[in-house]
Design a protein around this motif. Structure first.
Motif, short mmCIF file in Angstrom:
data_model
loop_
_atom_site.label_atom_id
_atom_site.label_comp_id
_atom_site.label_asym_id
_atom_site.label_seq_id
_atom_site.Cartn_x
_atom_site.Cartn_y
_atom_site.Cartn_z
N PHE A 30 33.18 79.34 80.29
CA PHE A 30 32.73 80.33 79.30
C PHE A 30 31.20 80.28 79.16
N ILE A 31 30.67 80.17 77.94
CA ILE A 31 29.22 80.12 77.78
C ILE A 31 28.72 78.67 77.72
N VAL A 32 29.15 77.96 76.69
CA VAL A 32 28.55 76.66 76.39
C VAL A 32 28.81 75.62 77.48
N ASN A 33 30.07 75.51 77.92
CA ASN A 33 30.36 74.46 78.89
C ASN A 33 29.80 74.76 80.27
N ARG A 34 29.57 76.02 80.56
CA ARG A 34 28.89 76.35 81.82
C ARG A 34 27.42 75.92 81.75
N VAL A 35 26.76 76.28 80.66
CA VAL A 35 25.36 75.90 80.48
C VAL A 35 25.21 74.38 80.35
N ALA A 36 26.15 73.77 79.64
CA ALA A 36 26.04 72.34 79.33
C ALA A 36 26.20 71.44 80.55
N ARG A 37 26.81 71.94 81.62
CA ARG A 37 26.94 71.07 82.81
C ARG A 37 25.56 70.58 83.27
N ASN A 38 24.55 71.43 83.15
CA ASN A 38 23.22 71.02 83.56
C ASN A 38 22.55 70.12 82.52
N PHE A 39 22.90 70.32 81.26
CA PHE A 39 22.37 69.46 80.20
C PHE A 39 22.80 68.01 80.41
N TYR A 40 24.03 67.83 80.92
CA TYR A 40 24.51 66.49 81.22
C TYR A 40 24.17 66.07 82.65
N GLY A 41 24.36 66.99 83.58
CA GLY A 41 24.24 66.65 85.00
C GLY A 41 22.86 66.22 85.42
N GLU A 42 21.83 66.96 85.00
CA GLU A 42 20.48 66.61 85.41
C GLU A 42 20.03 65.26 84.85
N PRO A 43 20.27 64.93 83.57
CA PRO A 43 19.95 63.59 83.09
C PRO A 43 20.70 62.48 83.83
N LEU A 44 21.96 62.74 84.18
CA LEU A 44 22.70 61.75 84.96
C LEU A 44 22.06 61.52 86.32
N ARG A 45 21.59 62.60 86.94
CA ARG A 45 20.94 62.46 88.24
C ARG A 45 19.57 61.80 88.10
N ILE A 46 18.89 62.02 86.97
CA ILE A 46 17.61 61.36 86.74
C ILE A 46 17.78 59.86 86.59
N VAL A 47 18.76 59.47 85.77
CA VAL A 47 19.02 58.04 85.55
C VAL A 47 19.66 57.41 86.77
N ASP A 48 20.64 58.11 87.34
CA ASP A 48 21.34 57.77 88.59
C ASP A 48 22.26 56.55 88.49
N THR A 49 21.73 55.41 88.06
CA THR A 49 22.56 54.22 87.88
C THR A 49 22.45 53.77 86.43
N GLU A 50 23.40 52.96 85.99
CA GLU A 50 23.44 52.57 84.58
C GLU A 50 22.17 51.82 84.18
N ASN A 51 21.48 52.37 83.20
CA ASN A 51 20.23 51.79 82.73
C ASN A 51 19.99 52.28 81.30
N GLU A 52 20.32 51.45 80.32
CA GLU A 52 20.26 51.89 78.92
C GLU A 52 18.85 52.29 78.49
N ALA A 53 17.84 51.61 79.01
CA ALA A 53 16.47 51.94 78.65
C ALA A 53 16.12 53.36 79.10
N LYS A 54 16.52 53.73 80.32
CA LYS A 54 16.25 55.07 80.82
C LYS A 54 17.06 56.12 80.05
N GLU A 55 18.31 55.75 79.72
CA GLU A 55 19.16 56.68 78.97
C GLU A 55 18.55 56.98 77.59
N LYS A 56 18.05 55.94 76.93
CA LYS A 56 17.40 56.11 75.63
C LYS A 56 16.15 56.97 75.76
N GLU A 57 15.41 56.76 76.85
CA GLU A 57 14.18 57.51 77.06
C GLU A 57 14.48 59.00 77.25
#
Length: 283
Positions: A185-212
């Motif tokens: 629909f609207i929100v979950n289509r747009v939100a995939r990038n809101f979650y996906g790009e940060p996950l790709r930026i962090v890439d591996t588990e790193n709480e400091a990067k996630e907080k940043e």
């Protein structure tokens, strides 16, 4: 439109929140699940929520609300419900099978709606005869606080029904939005990038990067919550499931692809706040 009798199928986080919100609109609500234990937990959590609001002086009719909601197994539910909202697992075949049974069980005036966050409405409508009274009503977690409701018209959904429901939610201080019947629909289509790009930026588990990343998106982007905080609130398992559904629906378009870190955390049963451990730890 008058909605007095509501049935919510699924007593998980979303279903119980939806049931609580409808009860707070002074509707008579029956919450349904296959698990008696889950039903009892959901009802206890709803009552506790109302008690806390009453203690803070934010709710004056907690005792009345408790009389308006009940927990039932599906074959105990009254057949004259005005609206049935499905909020079960994001599995298309299971949803279709459920709606086939609901269509046969409830009276002809009953509206059937899915709270699906990813599947096109017309695919589920194929399982029912009352296609004109079938649509999508997608609430957001927590349903008692989040105002947006996506109203999704399927191919055969009644235009008048969708507009009447839009007006009804608007009168109850929700913020309804008409949506095209497409995956996410609207929100979950747009939100995939809101979650996906940060996950790709962090890439591996790193709480400091996630907080940043969370801090930057809140302080610079103006979001109330960062993506990792929000995934923990929604449930990493739920978020991962929706991501997979949208990705599959768009023929595995790379920008919608789930990330390995999501799967890892789901496999480890680290779902976020509800399991006390996700991207962050919770006491």
């Amino acid at each position: 439109m008058k909605l007095q009798k509501i049935v919510v199928i699924g007593a998980g986080t979303m279903g119980s929140g939806i049931a609580q919100w409808f009860t707070q609109q002074l509707c008579s609500v029956e919450l349904v699940d296959n698990s008696q234990a889950q039903l009892e937990k959901a009802l206890k959590d709803i009552h506790t929520s109302w008690d806390k609001l009453a203690e803070k002086g934010k709710l004056s009719n907690a005792a009345e609300l408790k009389t308006l909601i009940s927990i039932k197994m599906i074959d105990q539910v009254a057949k004259d419900a005005d609206l049935v909202v499905e909020a079960i697992i994001e599995n298309l075949e299971i949803k279709r099978e459920l709606f086939k049974k609901l269509d046969a069980y409830f009276g002809p005036h009953t509206i059937l709606a899915s709270n699906t966050s990813s599947f096109p409405i017309h695919l589920m409508a194929e399982a029912v005869e009352r296609k004109d009274k079938f649509l999508g009503l997608h609430f957001f977690n927590p349903a008692t606080i989040m105002k947006l409701v996506e109203v999704i018209k399927g191919k055969d959904s009644s235009e008048k029904l969708c507009r009447d429901l839009y007006a009804w939610f608007d009168s109850k201080d929700k913020k309804p939005a008409f949506c095209k019947d497409s995956p996410g629909f609207i929100v979950n289509r747009v939100a995939r990038n809101f979650y996906g790009e940060p996950l790709r930026i962090v890439d591996t588990e790193n709480e400091a990067k996630e907080k940043e990343v969370d801090a930057i998106l809140k302080e610079v982007g103006g979001f109330k919550m960062g993506p990792f905080e929000l995934m923990d609130l929604i449930g990493i398992d739920v978020n991962y499931s929706v991501t997979c559904s949208v990705w599959e629906a768009y023929d595995k378009e790379p920008r919608f692809a789930p990330h390995k870190l999501q799967k890892q955390m789901v496999d480890e049963k680290r779902f976020g706040r509800k399991s006390k451990r996700g991207f962050y730890k919770y006491d």
